[in-house]
Design a protein around this motif. Sequence first.
Motif, PDB file in Angstrom:
ATOM      1  N   ALA A 160      45.004 -43.467  -3.915  1.00 52.85           N
ATOM      2  CA  ALA A 160      45.522 -42.146  -3.552  1.00 52.85           C
ATOM      3  C   ALA A 160      46.174 -41.471  -4.752  1.00 52.85           C
ATOM      4  O   ALA A 160      46.023 -40.258  -4.953  1.00 52.85           O
ATOM      5  CB  ALA A 160      46.522 -42.276  -2.403  1.00 52.85           C
ATOM      6  N   GLU A 161      46.904 -42.243  -5.570  1.00 55.11           N
ATOM      7  CA  GLU A 161      47.524 -41.687  -6.775  1.00 55.11           C
ATOM      8  C   GLU A 161      46.454 -41.198  -7.754  1.00 55.11           C
ATOM      9  O   GLU A 161      46.599 -40.134  -8.354  1.00 55.11           O
ATOM     10  CB  GLU A 161      48.407 -42.730  -7.451  1.00 55.11           C
ATOM     11  N   ALA A 162      45.393 -41.968  -7.894  1.00 52.88           N
ATOM     12  CA  ALA A 162      44.307 -41.564  -8.792  1.00 52.88           C
ATOM     13  C   ALA A 162      43.577 -40.342  -8.246  1.00 52.88           C
ATOM     14  O   ALA A 162      43.206 -39.434  -9.002  1.00 52.88           O
ATOM     15  CB  ALA A 162      43.330 -42.715  -8.996  1.00 52.88           C
ATOM     16  N   ALA A 163      43.374 -40.293  -6.931  1.00 49.43           N
ATOM     17  CA  ALA A 163      42.676 -39.160  -6.323  1.00 49.43           C
ATOM     18  C   ALA A 163      43.473 -37.866  -6.466  1.00 49.43           C
ATOM     19  O   ALA A 163      42.899 -36.783  -6.582  1.00 49.43           O
ATOM     20  CB  ALA A 163      42.397 -39.448  -4.852  1.00 49.43           C
ATOM     21  N   ALA A 164      44.803 -37.971  -6.480  1.00 53.27           N
ATOM     22  CA  ALA A 164      45.645 -36.778  -6.599  1.00 53.27           C
ATOM     23  C   ALA A 164      45.511 -36.122  -7.970  1.00 53.27           C
ATOM     24  O   ALA A 164      45.773 -34.928  -8.118  1.00 53.27           O
ATOM     25  CB  ALA A 164      47.105 -37.145  -6.339  1.00 53.27           C
TER      26      ALA A 164
END
Length: 130
Positions: free
Chosen positions: A113-117
């Motif tokens: 999720a952090e990478a997708a943000a």
Amino acid sequence: MSARGEGDRNDDGRQALRKAAIAESGLVMVRGRIGGDGAPFNLGEATVSRAAVRLASGEVGFGYTLGRDREKARMIALCDAMAQSDEFAASVEARVIAPLRAAISARRDRKAAEAAATRVDFYTMVRGEG
């Protein structure tokens, strides 16, 4: 029959543990390959602790962990031996393995999720000629 007089059980009814080997720490050589298929090379040394235990019922467990935490290696070995036992396998799965699996999955999802943000979508616009 053990010296306790209760077979292979402790005074409180728990299964007795017999150490198969003393937990110890040492060094291992970490090897690597460039690109995953290149020639192997020695990356360096890492400290590892290992332990082996034997349950009174005969199951043998082995535990290895990075670092010098011998007690952690012993606990890993104990879980390994208990997971092989018909009596304790379900309990080890429910109380040890399942929570660890859930924590690993949650950490993986959080990192995804952090990478997708921070994801940036690039696209190319077709320029019209004349």
